[in-house]
Design a protein around this motif. Structure first.
Motif, PDB file in Angstrom:
ATOM      1  N   ASP A   1       0.818  -1.201  -0.094  1.00  0.00           N
ATOM      2  CA  ASP A   1       0.005   0.077   0.111  1.00  0.00           C
ATOM      3  C   ASP A   1       0.911   1.403   0.073  1.00  0.00           C
ATOM      4  OD1 ASP A   1      -2.329  -1.421   0.030  1.00  0.00           O
ATOM      5  OD2 ASP A   1      -2.544  -1.383   2.218  1.00  0.00           O
ATOM      6  N   PRO A   2       0.461   2.408  -0.518  1.00  0.00           N
ATOM      7  CA  PRO A   2      -0.422   2.284  -1.679  1.00  0.00           C
ATOM      8  C   PRO A   2      -0.339   1.506  -2.745  1.00  0.00           C
ATOM      9  CG  PRO A   2       0.352   4.409  -1.673  1.00  0.00           C
ATOM     10  CD  PRO A   2       1.143   3.547  -0.672  1.00  0.00           C
ATOM     11  N   SER A   3      -1.243   0.591  -3.263  1.00  0.00           N
ATOM     12  CA  SER A   3      -1.003  -0.493  -4.348  1.00  0.00           C
ATOM     13  C   SER A   3      -0.882   0.271  -5.655  1.00  0.00           C
ATOM     14  CB  SER A   3      -1.867  -1.403  -4.280  1.00  0.00           C
ATOM     15  OG  SER A   3      -3.330  -1.010  -4.435  1.00  0.00           O
ATOM     16  N   ASP A   4       0.081   1.036  -6.005  1.00  0.00           N
ATOM     17  CA  ASP A   4       0.187   1.496  -7.237  1.00  0.00           C
ATOM     18  C   ASP A   4       1.829   1.634  -7.753  1.00  0.00           C
ATOM     19  OD1 ASP A   4       1.588   3.672  -5.981  1.00  0.00           O
ATOM     20  OD2 ASP A   4       0.041   5.053  -5.795  1.00  0.00           O
ATOM     21  N   LEU A   5       2.332   2.286  -8.613  1.00  0.00           N
ATOM     22  CA  LEU A   5       3.501   1.901  -9.059  1.00  0.00           C
ATOM     23  C   LEU A   5       4.453   2.978  -9.108  1.00  0.00           C
ATOM     24  CD1 LEU A   5       2.756   0.001 -12.378  1.00  0.00           C
ATOM     25  CD2 LEU A   5       3.776  -0.925 -10.599  1.00  0.00           C
ATOM     26  N   ASP A   6       4.177   4.130  -8.068  1.00  0.00           N
ATOM     27  CA  ASP A   6       4.862   5.165  -7.603  1.00  0.00           C
ATOM     28  C   ASP A   6       5.777   4.828  -6.565  1.00  0.00           C
ATOM     29  OD1 ASP A   6       5.781   7.641  -7.103  1.00  0.00           O
ATOM     30  OD2 ASP A   6       3.905   8.512  -6.790  1.00  0.00           O
ATOM     31  N   PHE A   7       7.011   4.574  -6.723  1.00  0.00           N
ATOM     32  CA  PHE A   7       7.722   4.313  -5.689  1.00  0.00           C
ATOM     33  C   PHE A   7       8.681   5.635  -5.188  1.00  0.00           C
ATOM     34  CE2 PHE A   7       7.650   0.184  -7.616  1.00  0.00           C
ATOM     35  CZ  PHE A   7       7.657  -0.572  -6.728  1.00  0.00           C
ATOM     36  N   SER A   8       8.022   6.870  -5.411  1.00  0.00           N
ATOM     37  CA  SER A   8       8.464   8.014  -4.764  1.00  0.00           C
ATOM     38  C   SER A   8       7.660   8.454  -3.845  1.00  0.00           C
ATOM     39  CB  SER A   8       8.643   9.121  -6.005  1.00  0.00           C
ATOM     40  OG  SER A   8       7.491   9.567  -6.677  1.00  0.00           O
TER      41      SER A   8
ATOM     42  N   ASP B   1       4.875   7.202   1.622  1.00  0.00           N
ATOM     43  CA  ASP B   1       4.024   6.142   2.391  1.00  0.00           C
ATOM     44  C   ASP B   1       4.335   4.852   1.950  1.00  0.00           C
ATOM     45  OD1 ASP B   1       2.633   8.020   4.051  1.00  0.00           O
ATOM     46  OD2 ASP B   1       1.112   8.150   2.594  1.00  0.00           O
ATOM     47  N   LYS B   2       4.399   4.857   0.635  1.00  0.00           N
ATOM     48  CA  LYS B   2       4.708   3.228   0.016  1.00  0.00           C
ATOM     49  C   LYS B   2       6.327   3.014   0.470  1.00  0.00           C
ATOM     50  CE  LYS B   2       4.289   0.910  -4.448  1.00  0.00           C
ATOM     51  NZ  LYS B   2       3.175   0.052  -3.932  1.00  0.00           N
ATOM     52  N   MET B   3       7.051   3.993   0.150  1.00  0.00           N
ATOM     53  CA  MET B   3       8.377   3.796   0.458  1.00  0.00           C
ATOM     54  C   MET B   3       8.698   3.235   1.956  1.00  0.00           C
ATOM     55  SD  MET B   3      10.111   3.630  -1.998  1.00  0.00           S
ATOM     56  CE  MET B   3      11.674   2.990  -1.073  1.00  0.00           C
ATOM     57  N   LYS B   4       7.734   3.572   2.932  1.00  0.00           N
ATOM     58  CA  LYS B   4       7.760   3.514   4.294  1.00  0.00           C
ATOM     59  C   LYS B   4       7.337   1.877   4.578  1.00  0.00           C
ATOM     60  CE  LYS B   4       5.518   4.321   8.813  1.00  0.00           C
ATOM     61  NZ  LYS B   4       4.548   4.818   9.410  1.00  0.00           N
ATOM     62  N   HIS B   5       6.436   1.584   3.781  1.00  0.00           N
ATOM     63  CA  HIS B   5       6.162   0.103   3.792  1.00  0.00           C
ATOM     64  C   HIS B   5       7.084  -1.007   3.211  1.00  0.00           C
ATOM     65  CE1 HIS B   5       1.833   1.730   3.988  1.00  0.00           C
ATOM     66  NE2 HIS B   5       2.206   1.429   5.173  1.00  0.00           N
ATOM     67  N   VAL B   6       7.641  -0.357   2.030  1.00  0.00           N
ATOM     68  CA  VAL B   6       9.049  -1.107   1.515  1.00  0.00           C
ATOM     69  C   VAL B   6       9.951  -1.593   2.454  1.00  0.00           C
ATOM     70  CG1 VAL B   6      10.697  -1.023  -0.300  1.00  0.00           C
ATOM     71  CG2 VAL B   6       8.194  -0.408  -0.697  1.00  0.00           C
TER      72      VAL B   6
END
Length: 412
Positions: A188-195, A198-203
């Motif tokens: 999450d968020p389940s998109d392809l924006d690795f910038s 929030d997504k990078m926190k989960h990564v």
């Protein structure tokens, strides 16, 4: 690979042998340094072989997808519901004139038989049979981003057993493990924006979990090539080619660089042809340029008037061929020669190197052949950089020639 291409590259061995004999007349330190460079060159080019990559992970971790992403081609089918990969066998995958050997194993902890046939009762037994035939150069351990904390100890126990098996059955000093967090695009968020922060926190959290489990394995830890690398292998093909508008791969180039750094020297030339990432192609090409420049510099230092010209020209030719080979092109000695002529580099330029060095030596009498060695090495490096620009960066021939000629004027 055509017979012309193979003969041209493999012919490096006989050239190197003759040069080794000639270098015996040099002082010890210079001779030893030059011979070391020659051994590395023969290892890279003359002894080259296909790399062998072993992929381990639970069902659904994306093993086949990662192979496709690394190779940039639909090399393996991807199973949607049932486990797809069957018997663990070394498979030579190829597209165009590039090849790699992959051991795509059954998923660990499978609850059902795979779609593809496998006579073995378990993934471990299947892998044992494959390893009795060949040893991998590197092991990729895959963990799905959303499952890095789910029963991962059992997965790592399986990895532990497999690595011990590799060491016991293979005649190798070391086989590194590269831990890979796959399908990070699904976090999450389940998109392809690795910038997205929030997504990078989960990564980062997913990677931290896997790293923590890896550190708890005393046997596995010393064999790790890196910390857990987050990736996405998502991409789409059209007519068996990557659709550039649908290429969502992320960190696959970094993974490819890690692999290149830990596999044996003799497999790197073939590996970068398969991976087709410009960064690692350039990195290996510059290594080859450095080796060739060192050899030509040693040759230029030999006290044999004009005897170095055919040798220097020959090594510059092999250097251009190796760089073109890295780029994935079909190339022969004739094609490489035509490139050098088009760039204005031929025996005549070698003679200019020698005469310029002699002129400089008159100003610095004590320098003697050391100046010649410097000029030969620097000139060879300039030619190598031109080949990188042309074959790997795909710059226009006219631009490359202008840059090379300007550089040569600075040298001579």
């Amino acid at each position: 690979m055509t017979s012309d291409e193979r003969d041209s590259l493999d012919g490096l061995g006989s050239i190197a042998q003759k040069l080794n004999e000639m270098l015996d007349a040099l002082p010890g330190p210079v001779k030893n340094a030059a011979k070391k460079e020659i051994r590395e060159l023969v290892s890279l080019v003359g002894d080259r072989r296909r790399p062998r990559v072993m992929v381990i992970g639970r069902r659904g971790a994306g093993k086949s997808s990662l192979i496709n992403a690394l190779c940039g081609a639909p090399m393996r089918p991807v199973g949607a519901v049932s486990p797809q990969t069957g018997e663990a066998t070394w498979e030579t995958l190829g597209f165009g004139n590039r090849q790699i050997e992959i051991l795509d194993t059954r998923g660990a902890q499978e609850a059902s038989k795979p779609v593809e046939t496998d006579a073995a009762d378990s993934a471990f037994d299947s892998i044992r049979l494959a390893l009795s035939k060949k040893c991998p150069d590197v092991i990729l351990f895959l963990a799905k981003a959303k499952e890095v904390g789910a029963a991962v100890d059992a997965d790592l126990g399986f990895l532990d057993e497999i690595h011990r098996l590799v060491v016991s059955m293979g005649d190798v000093d070391e086989v590194k493990i590269v831990p890979v967090v796959t399908q990070c695009d699904e976090l999450d968020p389940s998109d392809l924006d690795f910038s997205d922060p929030d997504k990078m926190k989960h990564v980062q959290e997913a990677c931290a979990v896997l790293d923590r489990h890896l550190r708890s394995r005393p046997y596995v830890q010393p064999h790790l090539a890196s910390s857990a690398l987050p990736t996405s292998a998502k991409m789409f093909f059209h007519d068996e080619q990557i659709n550039p508008r649908r290429d969502y791969r992320w960190n696959i180039d970094k993974l490819s660089e890690i692999i290149m750094d830990v596999i044996p020297n003799e497999t790197r030339l073939e590996y970068v042809r398969v991976a087709q990432f410009q960064k690692i192609q350039t990195k290996l090409a510059r290594k080859i340029v450095t080796v060739h420049a060192g050899i030509c510099g040693a040759v230029g230092s030999t006290p044999i008037p004009l005897a170095d010209l055919p040798i220097i020209t020959g090594f510059q030719l092999s250097m251009v061929m190796a760089i073109a080979y890295i780029s994935g092109r079909e190339i022969s000695r004739k094609t490489a020669s035509e490139f050098l002529v088009a760039m204005g580099v031929n025996v005549g330029v070698g003679a200019i190197f020698r005469e310029s060095a002699r002129a400089l030596a008159k100003l610095i009498p004590a320098a003697g052949n050391v100046v010649s060695g410097f000029v030969a090495a620097t000139g060879t490096k300039a030619v190598g950089e031109a080949a990188i620009l042309y074959f790997i960066n795909q710059s226009s021939g006219g631009d490359v020639k202008r840059q090379l000629q300007a550089k040569l004027k600075e040298i001579i």
